[in-house]
Design an enzyme around this catalytic site. Structure first.
Site, PDB file in Angstrom:
ATOM      1  CG  HIS A 123      -2.200  -0.659   1.009  1.00 51.80           C
ATOM      2  ND1 HIS A 123      -3.108  -0.344   0.289  1.00 51.80           N
ATOM      3  CD2 HIS A 123      -2.488  -1.968   1.697  1.00 51.80           C
ATOM      4  CE1 HIS A 123      -4.371  -1.416   0.351  1.00 51.80           C
ATOM      5  NE2 HIS A 123      -3.882  -2.462   1.141  1.00 51.80           N
ATOM      6  CG  ASP A 130      -7.371  -3.045   1.056  1.00 51.16           C
ATOM      7  OD1 ASP A 130      -6.609  -3.985   0.523  1.00 51.16           O
ATOM      8  OD2 ASP A 130      -7.038  -2.268   2.140  1.00 51.16           O
ATOM      9  CD  GLU A 191      -5.419  -8.322   4.233  1.00 50.78           C
ATOM     10  OE1 GLU A 191      -5.073  -7.935   5.399  1.00 50.78           O
ATOM     11  OE2 GLU A 191      -4.908  -7.758   3.151  1.00 50.78           O
ATOM     12  CG  HIS A 194      -4.292  -6.839  -0.156  1.00 50.45           C
ATOM     13  ND1 HIS A 194      -3.797  -5.719   0.639  1.00 50.45           N
ATOM     14  CD2 HIS A 194      -3.229  -7.283  -0.829  1.00 50.45           C
ATOM     15  CE1 HIS A 194      -2.716  -5.153   0.250  1.00 50.45           C
ATOM     16  NE2 HIS A 194      -2.053  -6.458  -0.608  1.00 50.45           N
TER      17      HIS A 194
END
Length: 218
Positions: A123, A130, A191, A194
């Site tokens: 990120h 996301d 996740e 993600h």
């Protein structure tokens, strides 16, 4: 504490940090006005809505691969280093409080199931997003958990291949992957929301010799 399957490579794995970075200098670009962007994690500077220009173009390509009635909804893209460090340290400290027998190194690895250590965080490179799926009115589809539900609160349902989610949620996750993977993105398997391109984790997963995006500032 929910443990990841043994075949999942966590982002804290030394093999990820060993990937070199050869940043191509691509700028951050604002996704607002180009794709649907949710404001739940909005910051004053608008960092959350920015991504490397090449990643944003790939997401636009993925959007066009979705069937009618489905759209990508971006929740968070770029994170400043200070924000990433705070997210990681807060979750690591929560785990150590909940599991007092956990060593510092064990807490570091466990925290990486949900938040990347800052030294390898995609990120902070503008290389990760996301996101979820929504209908034309912005109503989110059932994905099995909310975006950013951690492994403990979701009982592991945040893992992309979690077996104990509904058939609808599983189908929606597969639909998301079917649009993002052909566009060159890889998923972090702990996740479902993600996805990234150009970072070290992407390079390890895709077999690229180096990451093309490193930490960047707005």
């Amino acid at each position: 504490m929910w443990q990841p399957p043994s075949d999942i490579v966590l982002i804290s794995d030394p093999r990820v940090a060993a990937i070199p970075v050869q940043d191509n200098g691509e700028p951050l670009a604002d996704a607002r006005g180009r794709l649907r962007v949710d404001t739940r994690l909005a910051d004053a500077a608008g960092a959350y809505a920015h991504l490397r220009a090449g990643l944003l173009a790939r997401l636009e390509r993925a959007e066009r691969l979705l069937p009618g009635g489905y759209h990508l909804m971006i929740v968070e893209g770029y994170r400043p280093v200070a924000t990433q460090r705070r997210y990681f340290e807060e979750y690591r400290d929560e785990l150590r409080a909940a599991f007092p027998a956990m060593s510092e190194q064990e807490a570091h690895v466990a925290a990486s199931r949900y938040v990347s250590p800052v030294e390898v965080a995609p990120h902070t490179a503008g290389a990760a997003v996301d996101l979820t799926l929504c209908d034309p009115d912005g109503t989110e589809y059932d994905m099995g958990t909310q975006v950013n539900d951690n492994p403990e609160e979701s009982d592991g349902a945040c893992y992309t291949a979690a077996p104990h989610i509904s058939a609808d949620a599983r189908a929606h996750r597969k639909l998301l992957a079917a649009a993002l993977e052909p566009a060159g993105l890889v998923n972090y398997p702990t996740e479902w929301w993600h996805w990234s391109h150009g970072d070290r984790y992407w390079a390890l997963t895709a077999g690229a010799p180096a990451a093309c995006y490193g930490p960047v500032s707005m």
